[in-house]
Design a protein around this motif. Structure first.
Motif, PDB file in Angstrom:
ATOM      1  N   PHE A  52       0.697  -1.540   0.345  1.00 50.07           N
ATOM      2  CA  PHE A  52      -0.023  -0.285   0.089  1.00 50.07           C
ATOM      3  C   PHE A  52       0.655   0.962  -0.270  1.00 50.07           C
ATOM      4  O   PHE A  52       0.434   2.093  -0.598  1.00 50.07           O
ATOM      5  CB  PHE A  52      -0.872  -0.290   1.092  1.00 50.07           C
ATOM      6  CG  PHE A  52      -1.341   1.396   1.600  1.00 50.07           C
ATOM      7  CD1 PHE A  52      -2.973   1.197  -0.115  1.00 50.07           C
ATOM      8  CD2 PHE A  52      -1.608   2.317   2.536  1.00 50.07           C
ATOM      9  CE1 PHE A  52      -3.188   2.485   0.152  1.00 50.07           C
ATOM     10  CE2 PHE A  52      -2.471   3.252   2.408  1.00 50.07           C
ATOM     11  CZ  PHE A  52      -4.096   3.761   1.267  1.00 50.07           C
ATOM     12  N   ARG A  55       2.546   1.586  -2.982  1.00 52.19           N
ATOM     13  CA  ARG A  55       1.544   2.241  -4.743  1.00 52.19           C
ATOM     14  C   ARG A  55       0.995   3.377  -4.166  1.00 52.19           C
ATOM     15  O   ARG A  55       0.914   4.075  -5.523  1.00 52.19           O
ATOM     16  CB  ARG A  55       0.434   1.248  -4.143  1.00 52.19           C
ATOM     17  CG  ARG A  55      -0.682   1.708  -5.478  1.00 52.19           C
ATOM     18  CD  ARG A  55      -2.194   0.794  -5.375  1.00 52.19           C
ATOM     19  NE  ARG A  55      -2.873   0.773  -4.256  1.00 52.19           N
ATOM     20  CZ  ARG A  55      -3.458   1.456  -4.052  1.00 52.19           C
ATOM     21  NH1 ARG A  55      -4.769   0.278  -4.291  1.00 52.19           N
ATOM     22  NH2 ARG A  55      -4.660   2.224  -2.320  1.00 52.19           N
ATOM     23  N   VAL A  56       1.219   4.128  -3.578  1.00 52.17           N
ATOM     24  CA  VAL A  56       0.754   5.220  -2.754  1.00 52.17           C
ATOM     25  C   VAL A  56       1.493   6.834  -3.509  1.00 52.17           C
ATOM     26  O   VAL A  56       1.329   7.416  -4.260  1.00 52.17           O
ATOM     27  CB  VAL A  56       0.041   5.641  -1.649  1.00 52.17           C
ATOM     28  CG1 VAL A  56       0.219   7.246  -0.961  1.00 52.17           C
ATOM     29  CG2 VAL A  56      -0.846   5.221  -1.350  1.00 52.17           C
ATOM     30  N   ARG A  57       3.062   5.763  -3.407  1.00 58.99           N
ATOM     31  CA  ARG A  57       4.225   6.803  -3.650  1.00 58.99           C
ATOM     32  C   ARG A  57       4.388   6.456  -5.350  1.00 58.99           C
ATOM     33  O   ARG A  57       4.707   7.963  -5.695  1.00 58.99           O
ATOM     34  CB  ARG A  57       5.165   6.252  -3.212  1.00 58.99           C
ATOM     35  CG  ARG A  57       6.879   6.895  -3.244  1.00 58.99           C
ATOM     36  CD  ARG A  57       8.009   6.301  -2.304  1.00 58.99           C
ATOM     37  NE  ARG A  57       7.738   5.208  -3.049  1.00 58.99           N
ATOM     38  CZ  ARG A  57       8.618   4.429  -4.535  1.00 58.99           C
ATOM     39  NH1 ARG A  57       8.608   5.814  -5.373  1.00 58.99           N
ATOM     40  NH2 ARG A  57       8.630   3.672  -3.963  1.00 58.99           N
ATOM     41  N   ARG A  59       2.152   5.761  -7.243  1.00 63.62           N
ATOM     42  CA  ARG A  59       0.522   6.938  -8.013  1.00 63.62           C
ATOM     43  C   ARG A  59       1.416   8.098  -7.820  1.00 63.62           C
ATOM     44  O   ARG A  59       0.554   8.812  -8.936  1.00 63.62           O
ATOM     45  CB  ARG A  59      -0.534   5.901  -7.325  1.00 63.62           C
ATOM     46  CG  ARG A  59      -0.277   5.174  -6.816  1.00 63.62           C
ATOM     47  CD  ARG A  59      -2.037   4.824  -7.123  1.00 63.62           C
ATOM     48  NE  ARG A  59      -3.130   6.232  -7.346  1.00 63.62           N
ATOM     49  CZ  ARG A  59      -4.168   5.881  -6.943  1.00 63.62           C
ATOM     50  NH1 ARG A  59      -4.676   4.964  -5.997  1.00 63.62           N
ATOM     51  NH2 ARG A  59      -4.734   6.394  -7.120  1.00 63.62           N
ATOM     52  N   GLU A  82       8.340   0.355   3.334  1.00 59.89           N
ATOM     53  CA  GLU A  82       8.172  -0.548   1.643  1.00 59.89           C
ATOM     54  C   GLU A  82       9.250  -1.771   1.543  1.00 59.89           C
ATOM     55  O   GLU A  82       8.338  -2.277   1.134  1.00 59.89           O
ATOM     56  CB  GLU A  82       8.908   0.547   0.674  1.00 59.89           C
ATOM     57  CG  GLU A  82       7.594   1.612   0.421  1.00 59.89           C
ATOM     58  CD  GLU A  82       8.000   2.151  -0.735  1.00 59.89           C
ATOM     59  OE1 GLU A  82       8.510   2.107  -1.753  1.00 59.89           O
ATOM     60  OE2 GLU A  82       7.916   3.517  -1.231  1.00 59.89           O
ATOM     61  N   LEU A  96      -1.564   8.194   4.649  1.00 54.51           N
ATOM     62  CA  LEU A  96      -1.675   7.548   3.337  1.00 54.51           C
ATOM     63  C   LEU A  96      -3.212   7.418   2.528  1.00 54.51           C
ATOM     64  O   LEU A  96      -2.851   7.536   1.488  1.00 54.51           O
ATOM     65  CB  LEU A  96      -0.468   6.060   3.486  1.00 54.51           C
ATOM     66  CG  LEU A  96       0.896   6.077   3.964  1.00 54.51           C
ATOM     67  CD1 LEU A  96       1.605   4.862   4.416  1.00 54.51           C
ATOM     68  CD2 LEU A  96       1.668   7.268   2.733  1.00 54.51           C
ATOM     69  N   LYS A  97      -3.728   6.857   3.806  1.00 51.48           N
ATOM     70  CA  LYS A  97      -5.152   6.883   3.168  1.00 51.48           C
ATOM     71  C   LYS A  97      -5.613   8.314   2.418  1.00 51.48           C
ATOM     72  O   LYS A  97      -6.112   8.379   1.297  1.00 51.48           O
ATOM     73  CB  LYS A  97      -6.195   6.374   4.157  1.00 51.48           C
ATOM     74  CG  LYS A  97      -6.077   4.832   4.256  1.00 51.48           C
ATOM     75  CD  LYS A  97      -6.599   4.987   5.601  1.00 51.48           C
ATOM     76  CE  LYS A  97      -6.037   3.270   6.314  1.00 51.48           C
ATOM     77  NZ  LYS A  97      -7.220   3.124   7.823  1.00 51.48           N
ATOM     78  N   ASP A 100      -3.550   8.467  -1.007  1.00 49.30           N
ATOM     79  CA  ASP A 100      -4.752   7.795  -1.523  1.00 49.30           C
ATOM     80  C   ASP A 100      -5.311   8.345  -2.595  1.00 49.30           C
ATOM     81  O   ASP A 100      -5.926   8.035  -3.308  1.00 49.30           O
ATOM     82  CB  ASP A 100      -4.891   6.681  -1.393  1.00 49.30           C
ATOM     83  CG  ASP A 100      -4.891   4.960  -2.696  1.00 49.30           C
ATOM     84  OD1 ASP A 100      -4.452   5.283  -3.784  1.00 49.30           O
ATOM     85  OD2 ASP A 100      -6.098   4.397  -1.423  1.00 49.30           O
ATOM     86  N   LYS A 101      -6.714   9.070  -1.875  1.00 50.08           N
ATOM     87  CA  LYS A 101      -8.348   9.319  -1.349  1.00 50.08           C
ATOM     88  C   LYS A 101      -7.339  10.947  -2.941  1.00 50.08           C
ATOM     89  O   LYS A 101      -8.846  10.663  -3.684  1.00 50.08           O
ATOM     90  CB  LYS A 101      -9.223   9.033  -0.747  1.00 50.08           C
ATOM     91  CG  LYS A 101      -8.865   8.240   0.047  1.00 50.08           C
ATOM     92  CD  LYS A 101      -9.730   6.652  -0.911  1.00 50.08           C
ATOM     93  CE  LYS A 101     -10.015   5.650  -0.226  1.00 50.08           C
ATOM     94  NZ  LYS A 101     -10.872   4.191  -1.676  1.00 50.08           N
ATOM     95  N   PRO A 103      -5.120  12.908  -3.640  1.00 49.61           N
ATOM     96  CA  PRO A 103      -3.560  13.443  -3.483  1.00 49.61           C
ATOM     97  C   PRO A 103      -3.057  14.725  -3.915  1.00 49.61           C
ATOM     98  O   PRO A 103      -2.266  15.087  -3.309  1.00 49.61           O
ATOM     99  CB  PRO A 103      -2.960  11.450  -4.596  1.00 49.61           C
ATOM    100  CG  PRO A 103      -4.429  12.467  -5.496  1.00 49.61           C
ATOM    101  CD  PRO A 103      -4.937  11.885  -4.439  1.00 49.61           C
TER     102      PRO A 103
END
Length: 111
Positions: A52, A55-57, A59, A82, A96-97, A100-101, A103
């Protein structure tokens, strides 16, 4: 999918739905089996958190160093997240959430 509510009485095994509990397997489970499964579950949770965070980084299109600067977290911490050595908790997990939602809004608020 249909939701069905049931009531069970732990003192009365007859109240348990058929096919839901294998009592022979349950009775055969040792403390060591439980500890082993807990370790497996914790390992999987750490790997999920690592995926997760990565993936956030990615993206956001940032390197680990850029990401650490943008969110004001040490590079070592990002690497540990990571690689699954550490798991983000508390405010870091919430950040992080949000990243993700939403940015753009999150990065703008961090500047």
């Amino acid at each position: 999918m249909k939701t069905v509510k049931i009531s069970i009485d732990p003192e009365n095994p007859a109240s348990l739905p058929e096919g839901r509990v294998d009592f022979n397997r349950l009775d055969a489970t040792t403390e060591r089996d439980i500890a082993t499964q807990q370790h497996i579950d914790e390992t999987n949770a750490m790997l999920d958190a690592a995926k997760f965070a990565r993936r956030v980084r990615t993206r956001l299109g940032l390197s680990q160093a850029e990401f650490s600067q943008r969110i004001d977290v040490s590079l070592e911490t990002i690497r540990n997240w990571e690689q699954g050595k550490r798991c983000p908790t508390g405010a870091a997990k919430a950040l992080l959430k949000i990243l993700d939602k939403a940015p753009e809004a999150a990065l703008a608020a961090l500047e």
